[in-house]
Design a protein around this motif. Structure first.
Motif, PDB file in Angstrom:
ATOM      1  N   ASN A  24       0.799  -1.220   0.000  1.00 36.98           N
ATOM      2  CA  ASN A  24       0.000   0.000   0.000  1.00 36.98           C
ATOM      3  C   ASN A  24       0.827   1.262   0.000  1.00 36.98           C
ATOM      4  OD1 ASN A  24      -2.263  -1.542   0.025  1.00 36.98           O
ATOM      5  ND2 ASN A  24      -2.539  -1.431   2.236  1.00 36.98           N
ATOM      6  N   ALA A  26       3.346   2.278   1.711  1.00 38.87           N
ATOM      7  CA  ALA A  26       3.587   2.851   3.033  1.00 38.87           C
ATOM      8  C   ALA A  26       4.890   3.624   3.105  1.00 38.87           C
ATOM      9  CB  ALA A  26       3.576   1.741   4.079  1.00 38.87           C
ATOM     10  N   GLY A 128      -9.612   9.874   2.013  1.00 42.06           N
ATOM     11  CA  GLY A 128      -8.303   9.239   1.931  1.00 42.06           C
ATOM     12  C   GLY A 128      -8.324   7.727   1.902  1.00 42.06           C
ATOM     13  N   LYS A 129      -9.498   7.118   2.085  1.00 41.16           N
ATOM     14  CA  LYS A 129      -9.574   5.652   2.149  1.00 41.16           C
ATOM     15  C   LYS A 129     -10.624   5.073   1.200  1.00 41.16           C
ATOM     16  CE  LYS A 129      -8.298   1.669   3.903  1.00 41.16           C
ATOM     17  NZ  LYS A 129      -8.507   1.306   5.314  1.00 41.16           N
ATOM     18  N   MET A 289      -3.874   8.173  -3.118  1.00 38.14           N
ATOM     19  CA  MET A 289      -4.298   7.451  -1.919  1.00 38.14           C
ATOM     20  C   MET A 289      -3.314   6.345  -1.560  1.00 38.14           C
ATOM     21  SD  MET A 289      -8.357   7.391  -2.854  1.00 38.14           S
ATOM     22  CE  MET A 289      -8.846   6.164  -1.659  1.00 38.14           C
ATOM     23  N   LYS A 292      -0.611   7.800   0.198  1.00 34.78           N
ATOM     24  CA  LYS A 292      -1.072   8.527   1.391  1.00 34.78           C
ATOM     25  C   LYS A 292      -0.892  10.030   1.229  1.00 34.78           C
ATOM     26  CE  LYS A 292      -0.191   4.544   4.371  1.00 34.78           C
ATOM     27  NZ  LYS A 292      -1.563   4.062   4.199  1.00 34.78           N
TER      28      LYS A 292
END
Length: 324
Positions: A24, A26, A128-129, A289, A292
């Motif tokens: 994702n 990160a 954001g999700k 997204m 992030k």
């Protein structure tokens, strides 16, 4: 001894490389995001959306895979669960049924989802999700109503046949609400001589209109929620010997067939829904997204960050050449 050291060093490099490509996005590193685009059921409009999404992903340096759920919720859920196993960074999803939103989110676990073209209830969105990219459907219905009111400005009563899309689909609901609200506010007496779901399908629309014409109900115009149904309605009108100049047929999407029908004088009006714009915006939002990053600077993003709106546009004989 040297061989053991070499194997140990190679293992450390492998571990570091895996950690540096964490799920994702990160790490916040740009480029190479894995995107899964799940289409509810492919048609000409969604193909335009898919082509645009692929092109945008390529420009962004992202990987994208497209899967057709073929109208089955079970397929869509299974594809999302597999995306978790395959460590995708973001999912772009045209839901088969918005009532399954909670199940889709649960299946995705921590992967963010961009819903496209069929909007879940706002309570299921999260900045954001879980966001929605599409066009404000009530505006399309409003544009159709405005055409009807202008075309029949001299009449106090208007007889309208309506062909809606899929029952429960957010586009169906938004478009009919926009149409009827605008017509109601006009103060004219509106008679809905026919209003039923033709499921976006040309053949279904044609059959429904053939049955309606046998009742000899008075019809001033036929309002269809997409161009495919409008094509079916026009086929039925021509078979019945009706003058399409006297009974305007309206659509939505400004497909190639729809625009050609306007040019030929058979269809009166359509509304351009940009599949290209939706595909591009979905990929742009999805990548942010996954990284992030904020969507606040994106064109069309709502103040609450839950939506990215791609505007509708009116299309008729005077400007149809711009949409070919």
């Amino acid at each position: 001894m040297k061989k053991r050291l070499g194997l140990w060093f190679a293992a450390v490099i492998l571990i570091l490389s895996v950690c540096g490509c964490s799920k994702n996005g990160a790490t916040g590193s740009a480029g190479g995001e894995k995107i899964l685009l799940i289409v509810n059921q492919m048609d000409s409009f969604r193909q335009t959306l898919v082509d645009a999404a692929k092109s945008q992903a390529e420009q962004e340096g992202a990987q994208i895979e497209v899967i057709d759920a073929e109208g089955l919720i079970e397929n869509q859920v299974a594809f999302i669960k597999q995306a978790v196993k395959d460590e995708y960074d973001v999912i772009l999803c045209i839901p088969v049924n918005i009532e399954t939103t909670v199940e889709l989110k649960a299946s995705a676990e921590d992967i963010p989802i961009v819903f496209i073209n069929s909007c879940p209830p706002e309570k299921h969105l999260e900045k954001g999700k879980y966001i929605y990219v599409g066009s404000d459907e009530k505006v399309a219905g409003q544009f159709q109503a405005e055409y009807v009111l202008e075309h029949f400005s001299g009449k106090s009563e208007i007889n309208i046949a309506v062909l809606e899309g899929e029952k429960g689909h957010s586009a169906t609901i938004g478009r009919i609400n926009g149409l009827k609200k605008t017509l109601l506010e006009s103060g004219k007496k509106i008679h809905y001589v026919f209003d039923d779901f033709a499921n976006w399908d040309q053949e279904t629309a044609r059959s429904m209109m053939e049955i309606l014409f046998k009742t000899n109900a008075p019809i001033d115009c036929i309002v269809c929620q997409n161009d495919s149904m409008a094509m079916g309605a026009m086929e039925a009108c021509k078979a019945a010997g009706m003058d399409l100049g006297e009974v305007p047929v309206l659509g939505i999407d400004a497909t190639a067939d729809g625009c050609a029908a306007i040019e030929s004088g058979e269809m009166a009006f359509t509304v351009y829904q940009s599949g290209k714009g939706q595909g591009e915006a979905a990929v742009k939002a999805g990548i942010r997204m996954a990284r992030k990053e904020s969507l606040d600077s994106m064109e069309g993003v709502s103040e609450d960050g839950l939506y990215v709106w791609v505007p509708f546009e009116k299309v008729e004989i005077g400007n149809v050449a711009n949409y070919k």
